[in-house]
Design an enzyme around this catalytic site. Structure first.
Site, PDB file in Angstrom:
ATOM      1  N   ALA A   6     -11.254 -52.192 -75.014  1.00  0.00           N
ATOM      2  CA  ALA A   6     -12.042 -52.194 -73.905  1.00  0.00           C
ATOM      3  C   ALA A   6     -11.399 -52.482 -72.538  1.00  0.00           C
ATOM      4  CB  ALA A   6     -13.273 -52.742 -74.293  1.00  0.00           C
ATOM      5  N   SER A   8     -11.292 -53.770 -68.985  1.00  0.00           N
ATOM      6  CA  SER A   8     -12.173 -54.319 -67.783  1.00  0.00           C
ATOM      7  C   SER A   8     -11.758 -53.909 -66.500  1.00  0.00           C
ATOM      8  CB  SER A   8     -13.110 -55.626 -68.049  1.00  0.00           C
ATOM      9  OG  SER A   8     -11.560 -56.324 -67.736  1.00  0.00           O
ATOM     10  N   VAL A  11      -6.843 -59.028 -66.477  1.00  0.00           N
ATOM     11  CA  VAL A  11      -5.592 -59.531 -67.028  1.00  0.00           C
ATOM     12  C   VAL A  11      -5.724 -59.942 -68.491  1.00  0.00           C
ATOM     13  CG1 VAL A  11      -6.063 -61.878 -66.508  1.00  0.00           C
ATOM     14  CG2 VAL A  11      -3.787 -60.967 -67.238  1.00  0.00           C
ATOM     15  N   ASP A  12      -6.962 -60.290 -69.032  1.00  0.00           N
ATOM     16  CA  ASP A  12      -7.327 -60.748 -70.239  1.00  0.00           C
ATOM     17  C   ASP A  12      -7.618 -59.244 -71.223  1.00  0.00           C
ATOM     18  OD1 ASP A  12      -7.672 -63.330 -69.683  1.00  0.00           O
ATOM     19  OD2 ASP A  12      -9.575 -63.243 -69.185  1.00  0.00           O
ATOM     20  N   MET A  32     -15.616 -49.221 -69.108  1.00  0.00           N
ATOM     21  CA  MET A  32     -17.142 -48.649 -69.078  1.00  0.00           C
ATOM     22  C   MET A  32     -17.337 -48.698 -67.630  1.00  0.00           C
ATOM     23  SD  MET A  32     -18.247 -51.207 -72.169  1.00  0.00           S
ATOM     24  CE  MET A  32     -17.148 -52.431 -71.700  1.00  0.00           C
ATOM     25  N   CYS A 101     -25.409 -58.215 -72.191  1.00  0.00           N
ATOM     26  CA  CYS A 101     -24.104 -57.031 -71.957  1.00  0.00           C
ATOM     27  C   CYS A 101     -23.298 -56.803 -73.238  1.00  0.00           C
ATOM     28  CB  CYS A 101     -23.248 -57.306 -70.715  1.00  0.00           C
ATOM     29  SG  CYS A 101     -22.275 -55.882 -70.526  1.00  0.00           S
ATOM     30  N   GLY A 125     -10.932 -58.673 -74.350  1.00  0.00           N
ATOM     31  CA  GLY A 125     -10.124 -59.645 -73.895  1.00  0.00           C
ATOM     32  C   GLY A 125     -10.780 -61.204 -74.173  1.00  0.00           C
ATOM     33  N   CYS A 199     -22.134 -59.064 -62.427  1.00  0.00           N
ATOM     34  CA  CYS A 199     -21.470 -58.028 -61.776  1.00  0.00           C
ATOM     35  C   CYS A 199     -22.381 -56.853 -61.176  1.00  0.00           C
ATOM     36  CB  CYS A 199     -20.733 -57.389 -63.155  1.00  0.00           C
ATOM     37  SG  CYS A 199     -21.899 -56.504 -64.157  1.00  0.00           S
TER      38      CYS A 199
END
Length: 364
Positions: A6, A8, A11-12, A32, A101, A125, A199
């Protein structure tokens, strides 16, 4: 293994995907899309759902040399995470949208679709560790970096979803190490600021978002004796423990600040009182999700906020309900919050707070 990473756009998740590639897995990246009206999401780096993030995720996949796709999960996101957020606030509770989520999107809709397509696991991450015991039991533990630990928001996933999850960053000692690794790999997101706030609240104004969706619902603000001390335009805009923005017309008799003690949606009232009245030492919760079978009576530590300090407690478990007695009280515990139980670094389970009280007051 075939692994769905996944991405996003941060960085993670990019470094986590890179580590999955290094481990020899067959990795595919997916971003996503959580809204069909992308401009309702903030630009820049405050959230994790901006249109810039989709571009950053694609560039990371290109650097890693893995296939990249965008999956439209906007309908599920609106019907679960956003709808839950609104209904919980309207009911006088305080939800955590990141927990929902993870429950409904990342480790339900995303994972279910991945499994249906033949993937063995989903890689994210998140900062948390998976410990596999000699008998094959998988346990969810806090991350090595306590400052970045995300086990609290992951506790809702349960053992079946944990079995198909990968968290490659759990043993990273600090976020600086992650950024340095990203830079060494040539990932352009190495210096990208961390995301924060909700978000789907584009400008960071949660009260404004609630007001736009739920409308004006004026009512009274009362003290713990029931005396009217102010007015509000919607009880949903208040949370237990809140001090700022009360705009009370009458100061407290002792001159000390007032805090929100509770929300009464049926009466459309907000109850305020002193800081001392916020203190509770018994918390009840339901809809429990356990990693393994819990004892009916157990000693543990509990946490009620993502970045809260764990508190020693004794828990009594009955089915999917749990009641914890805190060794030291907590202030501002609100219905709707996620209650996570730990044994050291190991996550025992999670439940949703239904009520809290002060044992001494209840006994008097």
């Amino acid at each position: 293994m075939r692994v769905l990473a996944a991405l996003s756009g941060g960085v993670d998740s990019a470094v986590a995907a890179a580590r999955a590639v290094d481990a020899g897995h067959d990795v595919v990246g997916v971003h996503m899309a959580l809204s069909r009206t992308r401009d309702q999401f903030r630009t820049g780096s405050r959230g994790c759902c901006s249109i810039e993030d989709a571009g950053d995720a694609r560039r990371a996949a290109d650097v890693l040399g893995i296939p990249y796709y965008v999956w439209d999960l906007s309908e599920q996101f609106e019907q679960t995470v956003v709808a839950d957020f609104l209904s919980e606030y309207e009911a006088g509770r305080t939800p955590n949208p990141c927990v929902r989520c993870n429950e409904h999107i990342k480790f339900a809709a995303l994972l279910d679709k991945a499994v249906a397509l033949g993937f063995d696991a989903v890689c994210t991450g998140h900062y948390a560790r998976i410990v596999v015991r000699d008998d094959g039991t998988r346990e969810l533990h806090r991350a090595l970096d306590a400052a970045k630990d995300q086990s609290y928001v992951l506790a809702v996933m349960g053992p079946e979803r944990l079995a198909r999850s990968m968290f490659p960053l759990g043993d990273v000692p600090s976020k600086e190490v992650t950024r340095a690794e990203a830079a060494a790999r040539g990932l352009s997101v190495s210096a990208k600021p961390d995301s924060y706030d909700i978000c789907f609240v584009a400008d960071g104004d949660t009260q404004g978002f609630l007001r736009a969706r739920l409308g004006s619902q004026p009512g009274d603000i009362v003290d713990s004796d029931g005396e009217v001390v102010g007015e509000h335009d919607g009880a949903y805009a208040y949370t237990v423990g809140q001090r700022r923005g009360l705009a009370l017309g009458r100061p407290a008799a002792d001159g000390k600040p007032r805090y929100v003690l509770s929300i009464e949606p049926v009466n459309n009232r907000v109850v305020v009182g002193s800081a001392d009245e916020l203190l509770v030492d018994v918390v009840a919760a339901d809809r429990a999700v356990w990693f393994g079978t819990p004892s009916a009576d157990l000693e543990c530590s509990v946490q009620v906020r993502a970045h809260g300090v764990p508190v020693a407690a004794r828990a009594r478990v009955a089915g999917d309900s749990v009641e914890v007695t805190l060794a030291d009280g907590l202030r501002g515990v609100a219905p709707g919050q996620s209650l996570v139980l730990f044994d050291g670094t190991r996550v025992l389970g999670q439940a949703t707070v239904t009520s809290s009280r002060r044992a001494a007051v209840a006994a008097s």
